[in-house]
Design a protein around this motif. Structure first.
Motif, PDB file in Angstrom:
ATOM      1  N   HIS A  54       0.847  -1.194   0.000  1.00 50.26           N
ATOM      2  CA  HIS A  54       0.000   0.000   0.000  1.00 50.26           C
ATOM      3  C   HIS A  54       0.877   1.237   0.000  1.00 50.26           C
ATOM      4  O   HIS A  54       2.049   1.188   0.289  1.00 50.26           O
ATOM      5  CB  HIS A  54      -0.989  -0.018   1.175  1.00 50.26           C
ATOM      6  N   LYS A  55       0.261   2.364  -0.319  1.00 48.30           N
ATOM      7  CA  LYS A  55       1.028   3.594  -0.504  1.00 48.30           C
ATOM      8  C   LYS A  55       1.198   4.324   0.811  1.00 48.30           C
ATOM      9  O   LYS A  55       0.266   4.480   1.557  1.00 48.30           O
ATOM     10  CB  LYS A  55       0.303   4.467  -1.528  1.00 48.30           C
ATOM     11  N   SER A  56       2.404   4.764   1.076  1.00 44.47           N
ATOM     12  CA  SER A  56       2.664   5.452   2.351  1.00 44.47           C
ATOM     13  C   SER A  56       2.185   6.900   2.292  1.00 44.47           C
ATOM     14  O   SER A  56       1.809   7.465   3.287  1.00 44.47           O
ATOM     15  CB  SER A  56       4.149   5.403   2.670  1.00 44.47           C
ATOM     16  N   THR A  57       2.237   7.492   1.078  1.00 44.01           N
ATOM     17  CA  THR A  57       1.709   8.844   0.953  1.00 44.01           C
ATOM     18  C   THR A  57       0.190   8.759   0.823  1.00 44.01           C
ATOM     19  O   THR A  57      -0.378   7.685   0.956  1.00 44.01           O
ATOM     20  CB  THR A  57       2.319   9.510  -0.296  1.00 44.01           C
ATOM     21  N   GLN A  58      -0.438   9.893   0.511  1.00 45.12           N
ATOM     22  CA  GLN A  58      -1.892   9.883   0.378  1.00 45.12           C
ATOM     23  C   GLN A  58      -2.300   8.822  -0.619  1.00 45.12           C
ATOM     24  O   GLN A  58      -1.753   8.707  -1.699  1.00 45.12           O
ATOM     25  CB  GLN A  58      -2.378  11.250  -0.089  1.00 45.12           C
ATOM     26  N   ALA A  59      -3.296   8.043  -0.247  1.00 38.68           N
ATOM     27  CA  ALA A  59      -3.731   6.939  -1.098  1.00 38.68           C
ATOM     28  C   ALA A  59      -4.468   7.485  -2.313  1.00 38.68           C
ATOM     29  O   ALA A  59      -5.571   7.972  -2.198  1.00 38.68           O
ATOM     30  CB  ALA A  59      -4.640   6.024  -0.297  1.00 38.68           C
ATOM     31  N   SER A  60      -3.819   7.438  -3.478  1.00 36.43           N
ATOM     32  CA  SER A  60      -4.487   7.905  -4.690  1.00 36.43           C
ATOM     33  C   SER A  60      -5.059   6.688  -5.405  1.00 36.43           C
ATOM     34  O   SER A  60      -4.645   6.325  -6.490  1.00 36.43           O
ATOM     35  CB  SER A  60      -3.506   8.664  -5.569  1.00 36.43           C
ATOM     36  N   LEU A  61      -5.997   6.044  -4.736  1.00 40.15           N
ATOM     37  CA  LEU A  61      -6.596   4.836  -5.295  1.00 40.15           C
ATOM     38  C   LEU A  61      -7.659   5.208  -6.313  1.00 40.15           C
ATOM     39  O   LEU A  61      -8.388   6.176  -6.146  1.00 40.15           O
ATOM     40  CB  LEU A  61      -7.234   4.005  -4.184  1.00 40.15           C
ATOM     41  N   THR A  62      -7.738   4.429  -7.369  1.00 48.32           N
ATOM     42  CA  THR A  62      -8.772   4.642  -8.375  1.00 48.32           C
ATOM     43  C   THR A  62      -9.918   3.665  -8.112  1.00 48.32           C
ATOM     44  O   THR A  62      -9.767   2.710  -7.337  1.00 48.32           O
ATOM     45  CB  THR A  62      -8.214   4.372  -9.788  1.00 48.32           C
ATOM     46  N   MET A  63     -11.044   3.872  -8.773  1.00 45.16           N
ATOM     47  CA  MET A  63     -12.161   2.937  -8.621  1.00 45.16           C
ATOM     48  C   MET A  63     -11.811   1.569  -9.217  1.00 45.16           C
ATOM     49  O   MET A  63     -12.402   0.568  -8.848  1.00 45.16           O
ATOM     50  CB  MET A  63     -13.432   3.508  -9.261  1.00 45.16           C
ATOM     51  N   ARG A  64     -10.822   1.556 -10.096  1.00 43.40           N
ATOM     52  CA  ARG A  64     -10.352   0.261 -10.616  1.00 43.40           C
ATOM     53  C   ARG A  64      -9.711  -0.550  -9.482  1.00 43.40           C
ATOM     54  O   ARG A  64      -9.992  -1.729  -9.310  1.00 43.40           O
ATOM     55  CB  ARG A  64      -9.340   0.499 -11.746  1.00 43.40           C
ATOM     56  N   ASP A  65      -8.860   0.126  -8.681  1.00 50.51           N
ATOM     57  CA  ASP A  65      -8.236  -0.531  -7.517  1.00 50.51           C
ATOM     58  C   ASP A  65      -9.317  -1.032  -6.553  1.00 50.51           C
ATOM     59  O   ASP A  65      -9.230  -2.139  -6.028  1.00 50.51           O
ATOM     60  CB  ASP A  65      -7.334   0.446  -6.746  1.00 50.51           C
ATOM     61  N   ILE A  66     -10.319  -0.191  -6.328  1.00 47.16           N
ATOM     62  CA  ILE A  66     -11.380  -0.528  -5.381  1.00 47.16           C
ATOM     63  C   ILE A  66     -12.167  -1.730  -5.884  1.00 47.16           C
ATOM     64  O   ILE A  66     -12.556  -2.603  -5.116  1.00 47.16           O
ATOM     65  CB  ILE A  66     -12.334   0.689  -5.170  1.00 47.16           C
ATOM     66  N   SER A  67     -12.382  -1.776  -7.197  1.00 46.38           N
ATOM     67  CA  SER A  67     -13.112  -2.902  -7.787  1.00 46.38           C
ATOM     68  C   SER A  67     -12.358  -4.214  -7.572  1.00 46.38           C
ATOM     69  O   SER A  67     -12.952  -5.248  -7.241  1.00 46.38           O
ATOM     70  CB  SER A  67     -13.324  -2.652  -9.285  1.00 46.38           C
ATOM     71  N   TRP A  68     -11.038  -4.169  -7.706  1.00 44.15           N
ATOM     72  CA  TRP A  68     -10.221  -5.371  -7.447  1.00 44.15           C
ATOM     73  C   TRP A  68     -10.329  -5.777  -5.977  1.00 44.15           C
ATOM     74  O   TRP A  68     -10.462  -6.955  -5.654  1.00 44.15           O
ATOM     75  CB  TRP A  68      -8.755  -5.136  -7.823  1.00 44.15           C
ATOM     76  N   ALA A  69     -10.262  -4.795  -5.088  1.00 44.25           N
ATOM     77  CA  ALA A  69     -10.377  -5.086  -3.651  1.00 44.25           C
ATOM     78  C   ALA A  69     -11.742  -5.694  -3.334  1.00 44.25           C
ATOM     79  O   ALA A  69     -11.853  -6.652  -2.570  1.00 44.25           O
ATOM     80  CB  ALA A  69     -10.160  -3.810  -2.836  1.00 44.25           C
ATOM     81  N   LEU A  70     -12.798  -5.126  -3.946  1.00 40.56           N
ATOM     82  CA  LEU A  70     -14.165  -5.602  -3.712  1.00 40.56           C
ATOM     83  C   LEU A  70     -14.324  -7.072  -4.109  1.00 40.56           C
ATOM     84  O   LEU A  70     -15.011  -7.833  -3.434  1.00 40.56           O
ATOM     85  CB  LEU A  70     -15.148  -4.734  -4.513  1.00 40.56           C
ATOM     86  N   HIS A  71     -13.654  -7.459  -5.205  1.00 39.54           N
ATOM     87  CA  HIS A  71     -13.801  -8.835  -5.700  1.00 39.54           C
ATOM     88  C   HIS A  71     -12.713  -9.775  -5.184  1.00 39.54           C
ATOM     89  O   HIS A  71     -12.676 -10.945  -5.557  1.00 39.54           O
ATOM     90  CB  HIS A  71     -13.838  -8.831  -7.233  1.00 39.54           C
ATOM     91  N   SER A  72     -11.862  -9.260  -4.309  1.00 38.13           N
ATOM     92  CA  SER A  72     -10.773 -10.081  -3.758  1.00 38.13           C
ATOM     93  C   SER A  72     -11.293 -11.054  -2.696  1.00 38.13           C
ATOM     94  O   SER A  72     -12.231 -10.756  -1.966  1.00 38.13           O
ATOM     95  CB  SER A  72      -9.724  -9.167  -3.132  1.00 38.13           C
ATOM     96  N   ASP A  73     -10.658 -12.206  -2.616  1.00 43.35           N
ATOM     97  CA  ASP A  73     -10.966 -13.178  -1.554  1.00 43.35           C
ATOM     98  C   ASP A  73     -10.110 -12.912  -0.318  1.00 43.35           C
ATOM     99  O   ASP A  73     -10.188 -13.636   0.666  1.00 43.35           O
ATOM    100  CB  ASP A  73     -10.709 -14.609  -2.048  1.00 43.35           C
ATOM    101  N   ASN A  74      -9.261 -11.889  -0.390  1.00 47.61           N
ATOM    102  CA  ASN A  74      -8.318 -11.614   0.703  1.00 47.61           C
ATOM    103  C   ASN A  74      -8.561 -10.256   1.352  1.00 47.61           C
ATOM    104  O   ASN A  74      -7.620  -9.553   1.719  1.00 47.61           O
ATOM    105  CB  ASN A  74      -6.874 -11.685   0.168  1.00 47.61           C
ATOM    106  N   LYS A  75      -9.825  -9.891   1.499  1.00 44.50           N
ATOM    107  CA  LYS A  75     -10.155  -8.570   2.057  1.00 44.50           C
ATOM    108  C   LYS A  75      -9.579  -8.374   3.462  1.00 44.50           C
ATOM    109  O   LYS A  75      -9.118  -7.306   3.811  1.00 44.50           O
ATOM    110  CB  LYS A  75     -11.678  -8.385   2.098  1.00 44.50           C
ATOM    111  N   GLU A  76      -9.627  -9.445   4.278  1.00 42.03           N
ATOM    112  CA  GLU A  76      -9.114  -9.335   5.652  1.00 42.03           C
ATOM    113  C   GLU A  76      -7.623  -9.027   5.643  1.00 42.03           C
ATOM    114  O   GLU A  76      -7.140  -8.224   6.442  1.00 42.03           O
ATOM    115  CB  GLU A  76      -9.365 -10.638   6.447  1.00 42.03           C
ATOM    116  N   ILE A  77      -6.890  -9.660   4.711  1.00 42.30           N
ATOM    117  CA  ILE A  77      -5.445  -9.428   4.606  1.00 42.30           C
ATOM    118  C   ILE A  77      -5.189  -7.976   4.168  1.00 42.30           C
ATOM    119  O   ILE A  77      -4.320  -7.293   4.715  1.00 42.30           O
ATOM    120  CB  ILE A  77      -4.780 -10.420   3.616  1.00 42.30           C
TER     121      ILE A  77
END
Length: 200
Positions: free
Chosen positions: A1-24
Motif C-alpha cells: 500500500h502507498k505510504s503517501t496519500q492513497a491515490s486509489l482509483t475505482m479500478r483498484d477498489i473494484s479489485w479489492a471488492l472482488h478479492s478473496d483476501n479482504k481481511e489481509i
C-alpha cells in the motif's frame, strides 16, 4: 500500500471488492487507518466486508474521540450512532467534563428515542442544526431519530462525503437495506454513467 496519500482509483477498489483476501488487505492497512480521513482515502466503505467495516467504525470512533489529544465526543457521535451504540456515547459525554455542551447533551441523550415525542425532538434539533450549517451534528441527530435517509442526504449533499454515507448505510442497515439501495441506484450509478466511469 502507498505510504503517501492513497491515490486509489475505482479500478483498484473494484479489485479489492472482488478479492478473496479482504481481511489481509485490511490488516495491511491497519497502521494507516488512524482517522476517518485515512479510511476514506482507502475507500473501505466500498469493499470491506460488513462485519469488518463495523469493527473499523468502532476503532475509528475511539480514534476520533481522542483526535488532536482533545477528548471530544462530537467527533465520534456519527460513528457510535451508526453502530447503534448510544450508551457508549453517553459514557463518553459523562467523562467529558470540560465540554461546554456536556450537561445539555447528557440530559438529551438519556431519553428513549423510540418514543415518538423524543424522536420528534431529535428531528427538530437536526433541522435547527441544518439551518446553522452544523451539518455533521445534523446528520447525527437524524440518526438519533432513526432517520437514516435524512442523515445520508446531509452527508452526500452538504458534507459531500459519499464514502461516509455508504459506510453508515452498511453499518446501520446492512448491505441490502433500502437507503443504501436508493443511494447507489439514484445517486452513485447515474453519476457514474454520466462520467463514463465503468469501474464505479
Amino acid at each position: 500500500h502507498k505510504s503517501t496519500q492513497a491515490s486509489l482509483t475505482m479500478r483498484d477498489i473494484s479489485w479489492a471488492l472482488h478479492s478473496d483476501n479482504k481481511e489481509i488487505l485490511l490488516t495491511m492497512l491497519n497502521s494507516s487507518l488512524k482517522s476517518w480521513e485515512r479510511a476514506r482515502e482507502y475507500k473501505i466503505s466500498y469493499w470491506a466486508k460488513r462485519e469488518d467495516l463495523v469493527k473499523k467504525f468502532e476503532e475509528i470512533a475511539k480514534l476520533e474521540f481522542t483526535k488532536d489529544d482533545k477528548r471530544n465526543p462530537s467527533n465520534c457521535t456519527i460513528f457510535y450512532l451508526a453502530l447503534k451504540k448510544k450508551h457508549i456515547l453517553v459514557g463518553l459525554w459523562r467523562i467529558s467534563s470540560g465540554h461546554p455542551d456536556q450537561q445539555k447533551l447528557l440530559k438529551f441523550l438519556s431519553n428513549d428515542f423510540t418514543e415518538p415525542r423524543w424522536r420528534t425532538a431529535a428531528l427538530k434539533n437536526a433541522f435547527v442544526l441544518l439551518s446553522k450549517h452544523r451539518y455533521m451534528d445534523a446528520a447525527s441527530f437524524f440518526l438519533l431519530a432513526n432517520s437514516l435517509k435524512d442523515a445520508v442526504n446531509v452527508l452526500v449533499k452538504q458534507i459531500k462525503d459519499l464514502d461516509l454515507a455508504i459506510g453508515i448505510c452498511r453499518v446501520y442497515e446492512g448491505d441490502n437495506g433500502p437507503v443504501l439501495d436508493d443511494l447507489l441506484t439514484k445517486q452513485l450509478l447515474p453519476q457514474a454513467v454520466l462520467d463514463n466511469d465503468r469501474w464505479t
